[in-house]
Design a protein around this motif. Structure first.
Motif, PDB file in Angstrom:
ATOM      1  N   THR A 148       0.883  -1.168   0.000  1.00  0.00           N
ATOM      2  CA  THR A 148       0.000   0.000   0.000  1.00  0.00           C
ATOM      3  C   THR A 148       0.922   1.220   0.000  1.00  0.00           C
ATOM      4  O   THR A 148       1.793   1.348   0.863  1.00  0.00           O
ATOM      5  CB  THR A 148      -0.905   0.008   1.248  1.00  0.00           C
ATOM      6  OG1 THR A 148      -1.701  -1.173   1.212  1.00  0.00           O
ATOM      7  CG2 THR A 148      -1.813   1.227   1.273  1.00  0.00           C
TER       8      THR A 148
ATOM      9  N   LYS B 220      -1.828  -1.283  -3.829  1.00  0.00           N
ATOM     10  CA  LYS B 220      -2.862  -0.276  -3.551  1.00  0.00           C
ATOM     11  C   LYS B 220      -2.197   1.099  -3.565  1.00  0.00           C
ATOM     12  O   LYS B 220      -1.158   1.272  -2.931  1.00  0.00           O
ATOM     13  CB  LYS B 220      -3.473  -0.502  -2.170  1.00  0.00           C
ATOM     14  CG  LYS B 220      -3.920  -1.935  -1.955  1.00  0.00           C
ATOM     15  CD  LYS B 220      -5.407  -1.998  -1.783  1.00  0.00           C
ATOM     16  CE  LYS B 220      -5.896  -3.392  -1.522  1.00  0.00           C
ATOM     17  NZ  LYS B 220      -6.853  -3.869  -2.478  1.00  0.00           N
TER      18      LYS B 220
ATOM     19  N   ILE C  28      -9.757   1.968  -0.664  1.00  0.00           N
ATOM     20  CA  ILE C  28      -8.697   1.126  -1.234  1.00  0.00           C
ATOM     21  C   ILE C  28      -9.094  -0.343  -1.276  1.00  0.00           C
ATOM     22  O   ILE C  28      -8.739  -1.061  -2.205  1.00  0.00           O
ATOM     23  CB  ILE C  28      -7.287   1.328  -0.604  1.00  0.00           C
ATOM     24  CG1 ILE C  28      -7.307   1.225   0.907  1.00  0.00           C
ATOM     25  CG2 ILE C  28      -6.666   2.600  -1.030  1.00  0.00           C
ATOM     26  CD1 ILE C  28      -5.908   1.376   1.525  1.00  0.00           C
TER      27      ILE C  28
ATOM     28  N   ALA D 156      -0.030   2.526   5.422  1.00  0.00           N
ATOM     29  CA  ALA D 156       0.713   2.283   4.175  1.00  0.00           C
ATOM     30  C   ALA D 156       2.091   1.700   4.477  1.00  0.00           C
ATOM     31  O   ALA D 156       2.624   1.869   5.577  1.00  0.00           O
ATOM     32  CB  ALA D 156       0.856   3.595   3.415  1.00  0.00           C
TER      33      ALA D 156
END
Ligand code: GLU
Length: 370
Positions: free
Chosen positions: A6, A44, A124, A161
């Motif tokens: 991510t 993502k 997401i 993330a």
């Protein structure tokens, strides 16, 4: 190494505009192509996109010779143009986008923080690409994050993330200012953000964006402390996004810190609190920084600002440096009465007690342990 990352990609105004005045759609479509390639592989992506104010300026210049618009007007006009442009370009690759406009107030209030986190993660998880910017059209100075470098760090924390790419007009962080010193060298890896590095970063570099290397270091500090690796790289370098996702050595990479702050405490790190601050003595500073203690009334020297109990406030040392942030159990009015007292004296002084600690360790995060 994770197969599916991510990633938050922060695109500065200098990356998105040709000359700071209008959106460079030719370059934007190239960035979209790279993002779509990476999404197709299962990664993502979240964009933090600047450029609203610049886009607003160029839109309005087409309609009038009046150039002196306020930033909120420019942002209101430009943000719609910006998101529309992204939407058209991502549509070429069949990727739906979702706009999230945030302010600091959305991140300082715990309920709103959790709400923003939920929305971002829902987007997401549904393979919708979130496009984040500050809500400049309604945002007064007091509730602003202020620059998209810091906003992107907060976004990366919300999304948990793996990596944050701060894409700008510079190839990374240099040992000295490359515009002034031809011997300046690109720093490829940073393990620790210290005072020396901060002095190298200096002020704002580009003429068109809000941030500079200084805000990028702040962002890197916040994100790496929360377990997000950060890379500063040049946004116009061919294939910069795909190269970074594929772990190629591009730009300046900031390694994740050893003392990662987990979950609940991360939102305490989300920037300077607006409610107020406490100055503490050297003994309390030592206890907070080295022994992991709670903050007690005894160590408080003075109180700045007015705030209620349960407010997020800053703890500063006698040099006025912020050393921690936390949620106070007592209001500023109560603290003025009990500062310097022993914990056993709180009840008799106030007639009630919200706990022996002023800020409990569980509600406190040290910011100067870096
Ligand atoms: N939110 C601003 C804009 O969209 C950019 C702020 C920044 O680049 O730091 O124009």
């Amino acid at each position: 190494m994770k197969n599916n990352k991510t990633v938050v990609v922060k695109l500065g105004t200098s990356v998105l505009t040709g000359n700071g005045y209008h959106l460079d759609t030719r370059h934007m479509v190239e960035l979209v192509r790279q993002c779509s390639m990476m999404m197709e592989l299962g990664h993502k992506i979240i964009l933090v996109s600047s450029g609203a104010i610049a886009a607003g300026r160029s839109q309005l210049a087409k309609h009038s010779s009046h150039l002196d618009y306020d930033k909120d007007v420019l942002a209101a006009v430009g943000q719609s143009n910006l998101i529309q442009t992204w939407q058209i370009l991502f549509n070429l690759y069949n990727i739906p986008v979702g706009q999230m406009l945030l302010t600091r107030a959305d991140l300082e209030d715990r309920e709103r923080y959790l709400r923003a986190k939920h929305t971002l993660n829902s987007l997401i998880n549904h393979n919708i690409l979130p496009i984040v910017n500050e809500n400049d059209a309604v945002c007064i100075e007091e509730i602003k994050v202020g620059d998209n470098d810091n906003l992107s760090a907060l976004t990366a924390i919300l999304a948990k993330a793996d990596e944050l790419y701060l894409l700008t007009d510079q190839p990374g962080l240099f040992s000295s200012d490359p515009r002034k010193n031809k011997d300046a060298e690109l720093i490829s890896t940073v393990n620790k953000i210290d005072d020396k590095l901060k002095s190298i970063a200096g002020g704002s570099g580009s003429k068109v964006g809000t941030g500079g290397m200084a805000t990028k270091l702040q962002a890197a500090e916040i994100a790496t402390r929360s377990g997000v690796e950060v890379i500063i790289a040049k946004g116009r370098e061919p294939n910069v996004i795909t190269d970074l996702v594929n772990n190629k050595p591009v730009g300046t990479r900031f390694k994740v810190m050893n003392d990662i702050v987990e979950g609940r405490k991360q939102w305490l790190l989300t920037g300077p609190a607006s409610s107020g601050s406490l100055i503490v003595d050297d003994g309390a500073q030592k206890a907070l920084l080295t022994t992991g203690s709670s903050l007690l009334a005894k160590g408080i020297l003075s109180i700045n600002g007015e705030f209620d109990s349960s407010s997020l406030i800053e703890i500063k040392n006698t040099n006025n440096d912020i050393i921690a942030r936390g949620i106070t159990c007592y209001s500023s009015t109560d603290l003025l009465k009990i500062k310097g007292l022993h914990s056993e004296e709180i009840k008799s002084k106030l007639g009630f007690i919200n706990g022996t600690a002023i800020i409990h360790r569980d509600d406190l995060v040290v910011v100067d342990a870096l």
